[in-house]
Design a protein around this motif. Structure first.
Motif, mmCIF file in Angstrom:
data_model
loop_
_atom_site.group_PDB
_atom_site.id
_atom_site.type_symbol
_atom_site.label_atom_id
_atom_site.label_comp_id
_atom_site.label_asym_id
_atom_site.label_seq_id
_atom_site.Cartn_x
_atom_site.Cartn_y
_atom_site.Cartn_z
ATOM 1 N N THR A 1 38.267 54.379 45.916
ATOM 2 C CA THR A 1 37.611 53.368 44.884
ATOM 3 C C THR A 1 38.564 52.680 44.240
ATOM 4 O O THR A 1 39.404 53.250 43.556
ATOM 5 C CB THR A 1 36.540 54.199 43.666
ATOM 6 N N LEU A 2 38.450 51.314 44.109
ATOM 7 C CA LEU A 2 39.348 50.292 43.766
ATOM 8 C C LEU A 2 38.979 49.796 42.216
ATOM 9 O O LEU A 2 37.814 49.674 42.229
ATOM 10 C CB LEU A 2 39.573 49.331 44.797
ATOM 11 N N TYR A 3 39.797 49.729 41.318
ATOM 12 C CA TYR A 3 39.412 49.195 40.079
ATOM 13 C C TYR A 3 40.305 48.019 39.551
ATOM 14 O O TYR A 3 41.655 48.019 40.095
ATOM 15 C CB TYR A 3 39.660 50.486 39.036
ATOM 16 N N ASP A 4 39.766 47.041 38.763
ATOM 17 C CA ASP A 4 40.636 45.961 38.442
ATOM 18 C C ASP A 4 41.186 46.540 36.934
ATOM 19 O O ASP A 4 40.764 47.447 36.539
ATOM 20 C CB ASP A 4 39.732 44.639 38.357
ATOM 21 N N SER A 5 41.744 45.565 36.274
ATOM 22 C CA SER A 5 42.473 45.865 35.029
ATOM 23 C C SER A 5 41.489 45.997 33.781
ATOM 24 O O SER A 5 41.811 46.615 32.859
ATOM 25 C CB SER A 5 43.345 44.641 34.670
ATOM 26 N N LEU A 6 40.146 45.809 33.979
ATOM 27 C CA LEU A 6 39.140 46.107 33.068
ATOM 28 C C LEU A 6 38.337 47.333 33.452
ATOM 29 O O LEU A 6 37.349 47.244 33.088
ATOM 30 C CB LEU A 6 38.186 44.815 33.078
ATOM 31 N N ASP A 7 38.764 48.035 34.578
ATOM 32 C CA ASP A 7 38.072 49.220 34.957
ATOM 33 C C ASP A 7 36.704 48.780 35.616
ATOM 34 O O ASP A 7 35.996 49.776 35.689
ATOM 35 C CB ASP A 7 37.682 50.223 33.666
ATOM 36 N N ASN A 8 36.681 47.687 36.432
ATOM 37 C CA ASN A 8 35.300 47.413 37.012
ATOM 38 C C ASN A 8 35.499 47.644 38.548
ATOM 39 O O ASN A 8 36.865 47.670 38.821
ATOM 40 C CB ASN A 8 35.079 45.756 36.884
#
Length: 711
Positions: A494-501
């Motif tokens: 699972t990949l996440y962006d800097s906002l934990d999306n």
């Protein structure tokens, strides 16, 4: 179609036959032509009638015959009896057996069949008629339809037979017979093919008396593939969709299905309750099209029917298909542009006699309707910037008075949340005990990665890695961890962006089996051996070892002087190998220490040779092994053959520093077999590379190899 005909007026040849009266005196034009399309001979003549007998006043009793012969024949043949001395465009249906130049004449015969008078002869070139013009075969694997396209001489050909051959034309099998209907210019025949194989096809033509007019082979060979793997198991239809050709109200229906059953029944409905059957199709069919004559909004459904005629599964379309003769809006389509994360809507108008069109967007989840724009009648496309969600679009057309004359709603489109993950794979390396993950992603849009494992097929997951993603120039990215428990696992990233999306998730393909059966956990706990090398291609140090017993860690250390040791890596018990990139060139010693669960040293083993680390090295690993026939094989690796000129192979005993030169070779040499040994002992080999001026540029020694000479 072209009518092939010959229209010829030719010279008259004067012939005199013994015992015959005077030659006919020809009047006017004598014309001949043959219509090969209809196999009709056209003849015109104007001949003098016989004179009455001077004494009796009676006319001679004679019969007129039209005759023909080929130019290479001396015999005339009767074609038909004619009953007039003058004829304009006499038509005769006749099929010639011979083609080319033919002669024609009219003769008069008496009661005994003797020729008493004759006309001149006229020449006409008879073209061979064409009955079959062209023939093609197509197979649609999706619909299961085998389609025959053709064109024939419909004035002569009455019926067709389509045949197939699986042995290149030695034997033929009937596929279907087809009667040609007068004034029906349909040049296509379709059948459902259920037998797999590679076939050639031919078309055989017959006239109305069933006379064979010849055959024509299709130019291509057809491979029939029936996906019978989906014909087993429980019946299931998991997709149905439609498309309409607005110009002719042709409805195209297609679906996906699997399972064991006999056939499909295709039905339509205007209210999703009362259904009318429009076709029954074999199991292989996955598509159907027909022309709908009645305007309306139609639902379609596909029934899977078994051998007993019972419906074992059914699926209806989720939206209606509009049929409207004289529609202003011909079509309205919408789709997602995944690269731009937008919805594209385009439409086709059947007339320009409208003044204005409007486009609205409906959010299916919230029921929010937004007017996207008002346009003139030349507008054909619109691009809509949307957030993730489900949407439909409605197009409305207005006349110059502002009256609504037509409206249409598009199919539903869905924009999913962003997915910056391209692919994800996992594999297990039993040599070093690691599960390795390989993936690719849009790195500048990903902040960190979580990898989880499951042993129960996805019912529950356990996190194994949580790593920050550092942007690199490499497309492929790698993570790994040591799996300390045997079992069968699958993995999810699972990949996440800097906002934990969440910006991407995927399960690895297949499962991997972690197995420790190659490890020896029996006592005593000890180290059998440690070996290694430097890979000049990947510029990595490779170490491997064999141990047994129960302990907790493998500790790898390195040293440049044999006194001061530096920790390289501390590895779990299951690891029996290790690879790493050494950034500093030099000659290194390595040692392996096995450590108990209480962090106590159990045993240390020293690699019995130096490993040279040189990122600029030309000469790589030198491998040496003893053969049973008193010979030693020496094999070496080089990075680039063009970077040196000469290679020298030498040997010495481990008790001596003096080398014996075994040979000097060109830069393509990679293997030397030393069969000159006479005494048992330990031997060391040396490989040296030289440039074109015989300057030494690289060299390596081997570990001692024990050789036992067999007498």
């Amino acid at each position: 179609m072209k009518k092939v005909m010959a229209l010829i007026t030719v010279f008259t040849t004067v012939l005199f036959l013994s015992g015959c009266d005077e030659l006919f005196n020809n009047k006017g034009d004598n014309q001949l032509w043959y219509d090969t399309q209809s196999e009709t001979l056209h003849v015109s003549w104007d001949l003098d009638e016989p004179e009455a007998d001077a004494d009796t006043g009676e006319l001679p009793n004679e019969v007129l015959y039209l005759q023909t012969r080929s130019l290479n024949s001396s015999e005339w043949e009767d074609v038909t009896v004619v009953d007039s001395y003058s004829m304009d465009n006499f038509e005769l249906n006749i099929r010639f057996e011979e083609f080319g130049e033919q002669e024609f004449r009219v003769v008069a015969k008496d009661e005994e069949g003797n020729i008493i008078r004759e006309s001149g002869s006229y020449n006409l070139y008879i073209e061979k008629p064409e009955y079959l013009y062209w023939f093609n075969v197509w197979f649609d694997e999706w619909s299961g339809e085998l389609r025959f396209d053709f064109d024939v001489n419909r004035e002569i050909v009455s019926s067709l037979a389509f045949e197939k051959s699986s042995d290149g034309g030695n034997t033929w099998e009937l596929v279907i017979e087809h009667e040609l209907i007068q004034d029906d210019w349909n040049n296509q025949v379709t059948v459902y093919e259920t037998v797999e194989g590679t076939f050639v096809y031919r078309m055989v033509a017959y006239d109305e008396l069933d006379a064979n007019l010849g055959n024509m082979n299709a130019w291509n060979e057809i491979s029939i593939k029936v996906n019978t793997e989906k014909f087993v198991g429980n019946p299931y239809i998991y997709h149905i969709d439609t498309w309409v050709d607005v110009w002719n109200q042709n409805v195209n229906i297609w679906w996906n299905s699997e399972g064991a059953y006999k056939e499909h029944v295709i039905q339509k409905s205007t209210n999703n309750e009362d259904w009318v059957t429009i076709a029954t199709l074999p199991r292989v069919a996955q598509a159907y099209n027909y022309q709908e004559d009645v305007d309306g909004e139609y639902y379609y459904r596909v029934l899977a029917v078994d051998e007993l005629g019972e419906t074992v599964y059914e699926l209806s379309s989720s939206k209606t298909t509009r049929i409207k003769v004289g529609a202003v809006i011909g079509s309205l389509n919408s789709w997602i542009d995944w690269e731009r994360k937008t919805a594209t809507i385009n439409w086709d108008m059947m007339t320009e006699e409208i003044s204005q069109i409007t486009l609205e967007r409906l959010n299916v989840d919230t029921d929010e309707v937004v007017l996207l724009g008002e346009f003139g009648n030349l507008k054909k496309m619109f691009e809509d910037n949307i957030l993730p969600g489900k949407y439909t679009y409605t197009l409305k057309a207005y006349n110059s008075n502002g009256d609504l004359v037509d409206e249409m709603t598009s199919n539903e489109v869905q924009l999913d949340p962003p997915n910056y993950l391209h692919y994800f794979n996992s594999n297990y390396d039993s040599w070093n005990g690691q599960v390795r993950f390989e993936f690719a992603a849009e790195q500048n849009k990903v902040s960190y990665v979580i990898i989880e494992k499951t042993k129960d097929g996805g019912l529950s997951y356990l996190e194994v890695l949580n790593e920050e993603l550092v942007e690199t120039n490499d497309y492929n990215l790698y993570f790994s961890y040591y799996e300390l428990e045997e079992g069968t696992y699958s993995y999810r990233i699972t990949l996440y962006d800097s906002l934990d999306n969440v910006v991407g998730t995927q399960n690895s393909w297949g499962e991997i089996n972690v197995d420790f059966s190659h490890l020896n956990f029996e006592e005593p706990t000890t180290i059998y051996n440690l070996d290694g090398n430097y890979d000049i291609y990947s510029k990595s140090v490779n170490l491997w070892w064999h141990t047994q017993g129960t302990y907790e860690f493998n500790m790898i250390e390195k040293s440049v002087d044999g006194v001061n040791w530096e920790l390289v890596e501390k590895l779990p018990r299951i690891s029996q190998g290790f690879r790493y990139n050494e950034e500093v060139n030099g000659d290194y010693q390595y040692r392996l220490t096995i450590i108990s669960i209480d962090d106590e040293v159990i045993e240390t083993y020293l690699l019995p040779r130096i490993i040279r680390v040189d990122e600029f090295a030309i000469l790589g690993n030198v491998h040496v092994w003893y053969e049973w026939n008193n010979s030693v094989n020496i094999n070496w690796e080089v990075k680039d053959s063009n970077s040196f000129y000469l290679v020298k192979v030498e040997r010495r005993e481990d008790t001596s520093e003096i080398y014996t030169v075994l040979g000097e070779f060109g830069n393509l040499k990679r293997l030397y077999v030393d069969d000159s040994l006479l005494e048992t002992g330990n031997y060391i080999y040396k490989i040296t590379l030289f440039d074109s001026e015989l300057n030494e540029i690289d060299s390596l020694e081997t570990l001692p190899v024990y050789v036992e000479i067999n007498e």
